[in-house]
Scaffold this motif. Structure first.
Motif, short mmCIF file in Angstrom:
data_model
loop_
_atom_site.label_atom_id
_atom_site.label_comp_id
_atom_site.label_asym_id
_atom_site.label_seq_id
_atom_site.Cartn_x
_atom_site.Cartn_y
_atom_site.Cartn_z
N MET A 1 0.84 -1.20 0.00
CA MET A 1 0.00 0.00 0.00
C MET A 1 0.88 1.25 0.00
N PHE A 2 0.39 2.28 -0.68
CA PHE A 2 1.12 3.54 -0.76
C PHE A 2 0.36 4.63 -0.01
N ASN A 3 1.11 5.62 0.42
CA ASN A 3 0.49 6.80 1.02
C ASN A 3 0.08 7.81 -0.05
N LEU A 4 0.82 7.82 -1.18
CA LEU A 4 0.58 8.83 -2.20
C LEU A 4 0.86 8.29 -3.60
N LEU A 5 -0.06 8.59 -4.51
CA LEU A 5 0.12 8.35 -5.94
C LEU A 5 0.08 9.70 -6.63
N THR A 6 1.17 10.09 -7.29
CA THR A 6 1.18 11.34 -8.04
C THR A 6 0.89 11.05 -9.50
N ILE A 7 0.10 11.93 -10.12
CA ILE A 7 -0.24 11.80 -11.53
C ILE A 7 0.10 13.12 -12.22
N GLY A 8 1.03 13.06 -13.18
CA GLY A 8 1.43 14.27 -13.88
C GLY A 8 2.68 14.03 -14.70
N ASP A 9 2.98 14.99 -15.57
CA ASP A 9 4.17 14.88 -16.41
C ASP A 9 5.45 15.07 -15.60
#
Length: 327
Positions: A1-9
């Motif tokens: 499990m992750f605390n954060l998923l970033t989505i972006g270039d």
């Protein structure tokens, strides 16, 4: 499990420090233009390359603050893409959901640093973003700037978030996304944390840029559009943050500004991390002000990012500056 998923270039930034240039501004010292001698060889003071892009900067800063982080991004099958992958592993960011597309180039930019400000020359290319069907369990998603072609990805992201309402969404729309306000407003009802600067807040709310508007009113207007918690930054004037029950303001720390690149992402990371650790709004404001103030004191968005321990020291150093409740 992750605390954060970033989505972006993500991209490679080439930073160039310029001494030999001039600024041409209007009578109000606004609308300034960076001027270089045409067809001349311009000497530079220094240069270096670094990992760039809102998602990359956010990921690095979040790991520094103890969040287990992964990222969803699209890179080309080229040298810059290989460098980014190596840097992500160096900063201990999970790359399982990184997509390599042989039909595109990895994004890159040239950052011209002059008189404590930066002018960014950024290369964009339409992308065919892939949204994986096996996204991991995560506490937060941080959705930020993308290139042309992001619309199908956003549609799938919103469908994913509607299905997994236990995942919190932080939203920091990029300049291209802000050109389509209808799509921005589609995201806001699912947004637990919206981070924008004052200019962006006016764009989203339809407020004229030359209109003097109280930040508290902008926060309420953005909440009326669906965002649960809103943070608005305004450079040297500090930042405002609020939810449905309270709004706070904190001044910026009085540090010498060397370069501003990456300051906004360090700010966002400080605030989101504080919220993740169940800190109240006033403490979250102190965290993000401290983190961004540290980053602007040197060149490079990854340099001077704070750990939690360093955050406490920075806040203690400027203990006379405290968040003030507005409402």
């Amino acid at each position: 499990m992750f605390n954060l998923l970033t989505i972006g270039d993500m991209l490679i930034d080439t930073h160039i420090m310029i001494d030999n240039a001039t600024l041409e501004c209007d009578l109000n010292k606004q609308n300034c233009q960076l001027c270089l001698n045409y067809a001349a060889k311009i000497p530079i003071a220094d240069s270096f390359q670094a990992l760039g892009g809102n998602a990359a900067n956010m990921s690095v800063a979040a790991v520094k603050l103890g969040l287990k982080t992964t990222t969803l991004t699209s890179l080309g099958k080229d040298t810059n893409g290989e460098i980014i992958q190596k840097l992500l592993k160096k900063y201990k960011i999970n790359t399982k959901f990184l997509v390599v597309d042989k039909n595109i180039k990895t994004r890159y930019s040239v950052v011209l640093n002059f008189k404590k400000e930066r002018t960014i020359l950024s290369a964009h290319q339409k992308r065919n973003y892939k949204f994986p069907t096996n996204l991991p369990k995560t506490d937060w998603v941080y959705y930020t700037s993308l290139s042309e072609g992001y619309e199908p990805l956003q549609k799938k992201l919103l469908k994913f978030l509607n299905k997994h309402r236990d995942i919190s969404l932080a939203y920091n729309p990029g300049s291209l996304q802000l050109q389509n306000l209808e799509l921005v407003k589609e995201v806001l009802p699912l947004t637990d944390l919206l981070v924008v600067n004052l200019e962006e807040a006016k764009i989203v709310t339809g407020t004229p840029q030359d209109q003097q508007t109280d930040a508290s009113l902008l926060i309420k207007n953005l909440q009326n559009l669906g965002a649960k918690e809103v943070v608005i930054t305004d450079g040297e004037r500090g930042a405002w943050a609020g939810d449905a029950t309270q709004i706070w303001h904190c001044e910026s720390f009085p540090v010498d500004v060397v370069a501003k690149n990456g300051a906004g992402d360090a700010f966002s990371a400080g605030y989101l991390a504080a919220i993740f650790y169940k800190k109240p709004i006033d403490i979250a404001l102190s965290w993000c002000i401290a983190n961004s103030s540290s980053v602007i004191s040197t060149h490079g968005p990854e340099k001077n990012l704070l750990t939690q321990k360093e955050m406490a020291k920075a806040i203690s150093k400027f203990s006379s500056i405290k968040p003030v409740r507005i409402t």
